[in-house]
Design a protein around this motif. Structure first.
Motif, short mmCIF file in Angstrom:
data_model
loop_
_atom_site.label_atom_id
_atom_site.label_comp_id
_atom_site.label_asym_id
_atom_site.label_seq_id
_atom_site.Cartn_x
_atom_site.Cartn_y
_atom_site.Cartn_z
N ASN A 202 39.61 33.57 44.48
CA ASN A 202 39.62 34.97 44.92
C ASN A 202 40.95 35.37 45.50
O ASN A 202 41.40 36.54 45.56
N LYS A 230 37.25 41.76 39.81
CA LYS A 230 35.79 42.08 40.17
C LYS A 230 34.97 40.74 39.62
O LYS A 230 34.05 40.34 40.42
N CYS A 233 35.35 38.37 42.63
CA CYS A 233 34.45 38.74 43.67
C CYS A 233 33.18 38.43 43.45
O CYS A 233 32.34 38.10 44.31
#
Ligand code: ATP
Length: 582
Positions: A202, A230, A233
């Motif tokens: 990440n 995204k 995450c």
């Protein structure tokens, strides 16, 4: 034992002695501060005699002894608490600071091959998250373990004094926690590694997204990259929840063990009350203290998640620290001049060899141009001269000394590098130029800037030499950055100059300025120039033509043209494209 020592060394960033001292002071502190509780119990016990039997004598001596012990405890507590505060004050921040600095020095000594394996995200994670995890966990865990050890040992002593049979019944359930701990630990290790890997990915995705935003926008790819970020995450969220899920049963199971323990103490206590001569007071003491004994055990179980995290992060730090730095000579030699010699050098970045049996001689104060098609090995040769990497086979001599026998500092002191990808630090222009020589005065910096044709554009900036440059030099143009890097090199005044000529076409004015700056820089130096435009190196003393990692031709411009080989073909092509451009 040696395994434990090695583990302690790793998780304490090589400072086990400090950690043991830190833990011991916390242990004493808790031990001493718990004494009044034990004294109070004993006082109640002594008073209980006259309360139950009014005829019994008041235990004056016993009470006086307890008062004396309390007084001694107060004095001892003052000193112990003060020392614990002093030792604990800096905590692991200092240990982590020293270790980070050590890692910084170590990273400087590693060959560039290490950076091929570890990207910026990986190193950022190690230097930020891993260090922080070790620092916070040690700061938190060491006092906790010390407190647990103090409370447990004190409770055991007090309980044994009151009734050893009850004490054994109290600790009987503790072994039940061991298989539970082992099982939970294994599960936690797995989940933790998953979580930490995803965390690292990440961080890398975030850095990539922020760093590449300009390019992404230019190619209209920001939506695609945003989706990747995204997804990363979301993955992080899932792994965090899985980790929480893996830690939750430990707390519940630990509580169950604890309840079983309380039930055993109660049942066995009542049995002894009727059949074993146990006094009601002793039973009350055990019921009061049983939690004092179990709570630390439960805290230990709850710390397992932190311990797995600590282990994993400490392992990653150790892995980097164990990377072998560039070899050091036992007895360093100093270069006698600024000549450079390659003797049958072969080199590979990974498995595939990219330079094959390269030999050449660059006399001191001469100018040599490296030319050849893209990927032929020009930059690799320059990197080997600067000892960013070590050769696979063959020797490189600098100033008649083998490069591997020179001190890393000697190599760097003797070489100025002006590559295309100029990195400027988030600092003033003056300090960015001062990187060339730390003790340079302001006047010397201005002189270098003048020679490198950057004084005028610097003075036109709002705060002149004190203007802050964005990280990486983002607030300056490509040509300006390159001239700043030439000013750095001029200030350094090293006898060898490695120069990577700009590939990007510069506007004519910039080209004139840069040429002027380069002329000032290379005067009287041994120069190796990676040339992309052949007309700029026509006057070089020697031109080495590379092809697929081999030396195809050597000589000066006229000789090479006569050879009718690769150089002459490249020259004709550039002449044609030049005339076409005109
Ligand atoms: P250019 O003119 O395009 O800059 P070059 O002649 O300078 O090319 P090098 O950059 O030295 O060529 O590359 C020589 C070979 O080594 C190429 O095949 C390249 O792909 C490979 N190479 C270069 N840098 C690395 C690296 N850091 N890791 C792995 N391989 C590399």
């Amino acid at each position: 034992m040696s395994k434990f020592k090695a583990w302690l060394n790793d998780v304490t960033l090589g400072q086990p002695k400090y950690t043991i001292k830190f833990a011991l002071w916390y242990f004493f502190d808790n031990y001493v501060s718990s004494i009044p509780f034990a004294i109070m119990l004993m006082a109640v016990y002594l008073f209980l005699g006259p309360v139950i039997d009014p005829e019994a004598a008041i235990p004056v001596t016993g009470i006086l002894i307890l008062c004396g012990v309390l007084l001694l405890q107060s004095i001892a507590y003052y000193f112990v608490a003060r020392k614990t505060y002093i030792v604990g004050c800096t905590g692991f921040a200092d240990v982590a600071r020293k270790s980070r600095i050590k890692m910084g020095e170590h990273l400087r000594e590693l060959p560039m091959g290490f950076y091929n394996k570890h990207d910026v995200g990986d190193l950022t994670t190690i230097l930020l998250r891993d260090y922080e995890t070790v620092e916070n966990n040690c700061n938190d865990l060491v006092p906790k373990v010390a407190v647990i050890a103090a409370r447990l040992s004190l409770a055991l002593i007090v309980l044994t004094v009151f009734d050893w049979r009850m004490m054994l019944a109290t600790i009987a359930v503790i072994p039940l926690a061991i298989p539970l701990a082992v099982m939970s630990y294994r599960r936690l290790v797995r989940k933790n590694i998953d979580l930490l890997d995803v965390q690292q990915d990440n961080i890398a995705r975030i850095l990539e997204y922020v760093g590449g935003l300009q390019t992404l926008k230019a190619f209209n790819q920001s939506d695609e990259m945003y989706r990747t970020l995204k997804a990363s995450c979301d993955d992080l969220r899932i792994k965090s929840l899985e980790m929480e899920d893996a830690s939750a049963p430990i707390g519940m199971l630990a509580k169950a063990v604890l309840n079983i323990g309380i039930a055993v103490v109660m049942a066995f206590g009542v049995f002894l009350l009727f059949y074993g001569g146990l006094s009601p007071f002793t039973l009350i003491v055990f019921l009061l203290l049983v939690l004092n004994l179990y709570n630390p055990v439960m805290s230990l179980l709850l710390m397992l998640a932190n311990i797995t995290r600590l282990n994993h992060c400490a392992d990653r730090i150790k892995e980097v620290m164990n990377e072998k730095p560039l070899s050091h000579a036992e007895e360093a030699v100093t270069p006698v001049d600024s000549s450079i010699r390659f003797e049958h050098v072969s080199f590979s970045y990974g498995r595939e060899e990219v330079l094959h049996d390269i030999s050449f001689n660059l006399p001191a104060h001469s100018m040599t141009a490296l030319v050849g098609p893209s990927g032929s090995g020009k930059s690799t040769i320059a990197r080997l001269i600067a000892r960013f990497w070590d050769t696979s086979t063959g020797n490189i001599m600098i100033g008649k000394a083998p490069i591997k026998q020179l001190n890393a500092d000697d190599v760097l002191k003797n070489i100025s590098v002006v590559f295309q990808d100029v990195y400027l630090f988030h600092d003033t222009i003056e300090n960015n130029i001062r990187m060339g020589r730390e003790d340079a005065t302001h006047d010397e910096i201005v002189e270098a800037a003048n020679l490198a044709a950057c004084h005028d554009f610097i003075m036109a900036l709002p705060e002149g030499y004190q203007t802050l440059v964005g990280e990486g030099g983002s607030t300056l143009s490509g040509g300006e950055k390159q001239r700043i890097s030439i000013a750095r090199a001029l200030l350094k005044n090293a006898p060898i100059v490695l120069l990577d000529e700009a590939t990007a076409s510069l506007d004519p004015q910039n080209e004139v300025w840069i040429q002027k700056a380069i002329d000032a820089l290379v005067e009287d130096k041994t120069v190796v120039i990676i040339a992309h435009r052949l007309r700029s190196i026509q006057n070089a003393d020697q031109i080495i033509v590379l092809d697929k990692g081999r030396v195809a031709e050597k000589g000066n411009h006229e000789q090479l043209l006569k050879n009718n080989g690769l150089y002459s073909r490249l020259w004709m092509e550039q002449q044609k494209s030049g005339s076409w451009r005109l």
